[in-house]
Scaffold this active site. Structure first.
Site, short mmCIF file in Angstrom:
data_model
loop_
_atom_site.label_atom_id
_atom_site.label_comp_id
_atom_site.label_asym_id
_atom_site.label_seq_id
_atom_site.Cartn_x
_atom_site.Cartn_y
_atom_site.Cartn_z
N LYS A 77 35.39 44.59 41.34
CA LYS A 77 34.20 44.08 40.66
C LYS A 77 33.40 45.20 40.00
O LYS A 77 32.78 45.00 38.95
CB LYS A 77 33.33 43.31 41.65
CG LYS A 77 34.00 42.05 42.15
CD LYS A 77 33.03 41.13 42.87
CE LYS A 77 33.71 39.83 43.23
NZ LYS A 77 32.78 38.85 43.81
N GLU A 109 23.18 44.13 42.83
CA GLU A 109 22.76 43.59 41.53
C GLU A 109 21.57 42.66 41.72
O GLU A 109 21.30 42.19 42.83
CB GLU A 109 23.92 42.83 40.86
CG GLU A 109 24.39 41.63 41.63
CD GLU A 109 25.55 40.88 40.93
OE1 GLU A 109 26.22 41.46 40.08
OE2 GLU A 109 25.73 39.70 41.28
N HIS A 138 30.53 29.22 48.32
CA HIS A 138 31.20 29.95 47.22
C HIS A 138 32.58 29.41 46.88
O HIS A 138 33.38 30.08 46.24
CB HIS A 138 31.29 31.45 47.56
CG HIS A 138 29.95 32.06 47.86
ND1 HIS A 138 29.05 32.42 46.89
CD2 HIS A 138 29.34 32.33 49.05
CE1 HIS A 138 27.96 32.88 47.45
NE2 HIS A 138 28.11 32.84 48.78
N ARG A 163 44.44 35.40 36.00
CA ARG A 163 45.55 34.46 36.21
C ARG A 163 45.10 33.07 35.76
O ARG A 163 43.94 32.87 35.44
CB ARG A 163 45.92 34.40 37.69
CG ARG A 163 44.70 34.11 38.56
CD ARG A 163 45.03 33.74 39.97
NE ARG A 163 43.84 33.71 40.78
CZ ARG A 163 43.03 32.66 40.92
NH1 ARG A 163 43.31 31.55 40.27
NH2 ARG A 163 41.94 32.70 41.66
#
Lengths: 477, 163, 477, 163
Positions: C93, C177, C212, C269
């Site tokens: 990430k 973040e 999530h 993908r």
């Protein structure tokens, strides 16, 4: 659309899915259609009890009955379909041919009225040239229809057609038209609101027919280009407008090998094959029918109609292709239905269901959609391979044969295609494949028979069905 | 377990051991892995290719669905004298004409005692608004006629016996 | 496409449908993925034996494994997916955030490298302002993730996130973040050929999530207009191009309530939810993947991509919403699956199948397509009403609740929507409906119990299943 | 036929005659037409509205699926003394903790002889990579513990008995 709706059922339909899906449901009468689904008076009684604003007639029974449409109008219950007057104007084939002339659309050369005498028939045939077709004005399903190739055969054909028409439709009105050689059956879906707007939703190719019954429908047609589509579509719209037509309808054409098209007849209702148009246009025809009936103007203009991809529909019947397509009622003892990308099936069949002997034996509409015709054929073939119906005979193998045929794959088809294919001997498979499959079948039979002799508990649920989940492990995201 | 399976008029012997991947057909070894996916449905791998085989149960003539084809088979049990006799006596003994589907008898074409040719129509049955003529399986005499016009029949009912 | 293909299977997948559909099939190994589907070496061995030109990695297991992609490259067998280098550039990430900066695309404020120390974390958080998110660079599925609202909580959260990340991914790299308030999860499907052309196929709205994990996906998003779609799509294309990306991929964004979007991560993908994009674009993504891998240039330009209609996908799981969504394996004792217009189901389940306890319990992807979002919701609700699975618990009722929720219907959703909905008490039904349904249930129970006591023969096949055929009588045309 | 059906803790009497369209619930007449669509699936029309009711068979607690809801019921047979006794003795006698799903025992939290509170965890089972704590149905003493860590259990297995 959030509109509450009531359904009706005959006694044999008491447990049908449509009953379960409705907000209210009413018994109409006993099983025979003449005592239930064809009884407009009973339907209107129920509509009043249910305080219905409108009636959707489906696509059988009273959906093309102008008297019923008129009775609805009188009862101030909206009939979701064309006005009775438009249905009448297009109901008989001869009157429809007159309407086509009025709308300036091409039709086959021939009469636009019933033939008054054999002499008139002989004169007309001589004028337009043999071969010709004799057809019942009130006709359908091939009855009262005769092809005549020579003058000397006309007399007997005329008499037979008249008497067949009289028996089948209660009217011996017969007309004559020029025979189109190896035509395609191409039909245009139209949609007209009650404010004078009428659009066409492209064509359907329905050339794969047996005994004048559609077997496979496609959209779009492989041979109709944008210009031809526009010409046929605009002709269909002219006809609909000239007759004051509203709601959904289909204008049928014959298309010859020089791309000339000829008006055949109009279907003043939604058709069995409407899903193929829905898939390539992305529209919901039943919803649009209801919006039109509510008096809404069409929300889409002709330019908004864009065709995308290709759709093929197979009508799967309980009938035995090895035995003259004789109906094959009985209990479905095992059923494996296909699924996956691009495959849709409209059916209500299930394992254990008994296909009755009293009705039309259509089991299912199997529909494949894909970006191109080639891919749609491939998807349909895969779906047909996955499809197994045990206990009754079906025409599944016929579809496999058609979809593998090089002529079908190249779209070299016309309304005589299927009869010609069926008259050919089915190609045998390569002999070593045959041996391999016989060995396989022998082994499988032995395994099944040994299972059958074993105690039920040894035929256990195999652990191996964990399959798909294993492949998707870790994909949750 | 050794079984005799008849397909297309030819009988083969199969030696099959559940769980093993080898079978013998007419004494010849073959490698085939047959696994039941669910009752009545097999996945068979032979020569690296997998096939789905579905069983259509039927009292007289079970069938297999394989690669879009319907293949009828018959289990020949050599231990069963009855089966042997029924099989052997086939062509000569009396033959029944059975209803191949449920329906209504609309017409009886031949009368008891009539002589009929093979493939000559004997009884006409209607189902789903279509008519089907049931034919004599052999040349002979109508020994029995068990139905008359208007009768309702179900699949497998004996309609007539030809001897 | 007419390309012969071979499949592989682990021992538990021996009878899986994919094995039956292939031209050749090979045993890979025992059930555990580490001994079968994650064994790239065995896969390559089989690919060589089968003389395969290419390998499609599906969408799980090795599909995002750069080492395997590289091994394929070395073995000169085409990996149908991006090059190993592009997978690596976008795999972590933090590296993906660096790539986003290079491509000039917006991302959440915060670090683009792992935090070296608590001090760095404290400084950065003070600079961008609380609340902030700590995330594992190698993360996924919510592990190693912590929300921090106040400075005094940062130390403990930083340490926990680091140790969780270490345990879950073998790397304690954690970055920080700014927290986006009530964001939507919007992702862009991209497609890039090997000749430098890259296009985007619109967005998917995946805001309905639990822990999530995506639960419902839609296309298009109700809040993304043409201009926003263009901006997000062009940003996604820039990222893909900057990393030398080819084949299919998904760029995930967060979208805040002022229509600002922030890069989240890239999935290198095909994804589970790709059907929703296929239905609104009319494209076949797997076929396009193969064409790209064959070296063909993209046959479609950006302007050819037109969205039509609306698609909703529900992920149906064997889990018990009344019991903390705990998995509910077991035997499916009765199964009634939906069908009809606009409904597609991708599943391999059947009556009698035992849902195993060892794998992810996804049963089915139920997909509804319609001209508008409102109609797609209505179709999905109808399909959910028709769907009955007995023997195990499923989340079907959860979908009914979501699809009937006024906020969902008005598309007032964000990634916290479902957790909020679940924390509310389920509205009880109006009490008189409750009484009616209890009376119905009492009667039904009595009928079933009296059937159970009766001899099996009295529970006969009812004649009434003639239903559909009666309605379609006379429609053969 | 008169039956006693328990739903949501309340038992109602139902008088039902197969074939008739009228039933009595607790002596009150109701008009309802229940037709079997196929085994386990009913179409019931009540007040002009049709409902599909699907039966979920289960030894202890069968259930109905109706309008998207799962409604568990119990047949109370007043003739069966055993049923009455089992029903009556509910709250006080020993209670079993049963596995609600197949899985593997990963942890046993309480030991035989331990005193446990109602809703206190006793056994932890893992399935599909998630863990579930099975709790005591009442306050009491762990009389029996029938499993230990590592055991595989199937749905309905008795794991422990609390008395």
């Amino acid at each position: 659309m959030g509109i509450p709706f009531a359904t009706v059922y005959s006694d044999v339909d008491r447990t049908a899915p449509h009953v379960l899906e409705s907000d209210e449901t009413y018994r109409l009468g006993p099983a025979p259609a003449t005592e239930s689904y064809l009884r407009g008076d009973l339907l209107l009684d129920i509509a009043r009890r249910a305080q219905a604003d409108a009636i959707h007639p489906g696509y059988g029974f009273l959906s093309e009955n102008a008297d019923f449409a008129e009775a609805c109008e009188e009862a101030e219950i909206k009939f979701i379909g064309p006005p009775a007057a438009a249905m009448r104007a297009l109901g008989s084939k001869t009157r429809a041919r007159q309407a086509a002339d009025k709308a300036g659309m091409p039709r086959t050369p021939g009469s636009t009225k019933g033939l008054a005498s054999l002499e008139e028939a002989l004169d007309l045939a001589a004028e337009i040239g043999y071969p010709v077709m004799l057809k019942a004005a009130a006709g359908g399903g091939g009855k009262g229809m005769r092809m005549v190739t020579r003058q000397e055969d006309l007399k007997s054909a005329f008499e037979t057609a008249q008497s067949e028409a009289e028996r089948a439709f209660g009217s011996n009105e017969v007309y004559l038209e020029k025979l189109i050689d190896r035509p395609r059956h191409i039909e245009i879906q139209v949609l007209a609101d009650e404010h004078g707007h009428c659009i066409y939703l492209g064509e359907r190719e329905c050339s794969i027919q047996r005994r004048h019954q559609k077997v496979i429908e496609e959209a779009p047609s492989a041979v109709v280009n944008a210009e031809l589509r526009r010409q046929m579509g605009e002709a269909a719209v002219r006809l609909a407008k000239s007759a004051g037509y509203t709601n959904a309808g289909t204008v049928e054409f014959l298309l010859d090998d020089r791309d000339s098209f000829y008006f055949l007849e109009m279907n003043t209702r939604l058709q069995v094959e409407h899903p193929v148009t829905e898939l390539v246009t992305g529209l919901d025809l039943v919803h649009l029918q209801i919006r039109i009936a509510q008096g809404e103007p069409l929300a889409i203009a002709q330019d908004d109609v864009r065709l995308r991809g290709h759709t093929i529909e197979c009508r799967i019947y309980a009938e035995d292709p090895d035995n003259g397509f004789f109906p094959s009622p009985g209990k479905i003892t095992r059923l494996l239905q296909p699924g996956g990308p691009g495959i849709r099936e409209d059916s209500g069949i299930y394992e254990g269901w008994t296909v009755p002997m009293d009705y039309d034996p259509m089991l299912s509409k199997l529909i494949a959609y894909a970006p191109t015709r080639e891919e749609a054929v491939a998807r349909m073939l895969r779906a047909l391979d996955e499809y197994v119906i045990c206990g009754i005979r079906t025409n599944l193998a016929l579809f496999r044969r058609i979809l593998k045929d090089p002529d079908f794959q190249a779209a070299r088809i016309d309304t005589g295609y299927l009869d010609r294919l069926l008259s050919e001997t089915n190609q045998t498979m390569p002999s070593n494949q045959g041996e391999e499959q016989t060995a396989l079948a022998t082994i499988a039979a032995a395994v099944f028979e040994s299972h059958r002799n074993a105690a039920p508990s040894t035929v256990a649920q195999p652990a191996n069905s964990w399959k798909r989940n294993a492949r998707e492990e870790g994909l949750r995201r | 377990m050794k079984l005799y399976i008849e397909i297309d008029g030819k009988t083969r012997s199969v030696e099959y051991t559940p769980g093993a991947n080898a079978v013998k057909i007419d004494g010849v070894d073959m490698e085939a892995d047959a696994q039941q996916q669910r009752p009545g449905v097999l996945s068979v791998i032979m020569d690296g290719r997998a096939w789905r085989v579905v069983l259509e149960e039927h009292e007289d003539e079970p069938a297999l669905h394989l690669a879009g084809k319907r293949i009828a088979y018959r289990l020949d049990d050599p231990r069963s004298l009855k089966a042997r006799r029924a099989h052997a006596g086939g062509a000569d003994g009396p033959k029944a004409i059975k209803a191949s589907m449920p329906g209504r008898v609309v017409r009886v074409v031949a009368q008891p005692g009539d002589l009929v040719e093979a493939h000559q129509g004997v009884v006409v049955i209607e189902a789903m608004k279509m008519q089907n003529e049931l034919k004599s399986p052999k040349s002979g005499r109508v020994a029995e006629l068990r139905v008359s016009a208007g009768d309702t029949v179900v699949s497998g009912d004996v309609l007539a016996v030809i001897e």
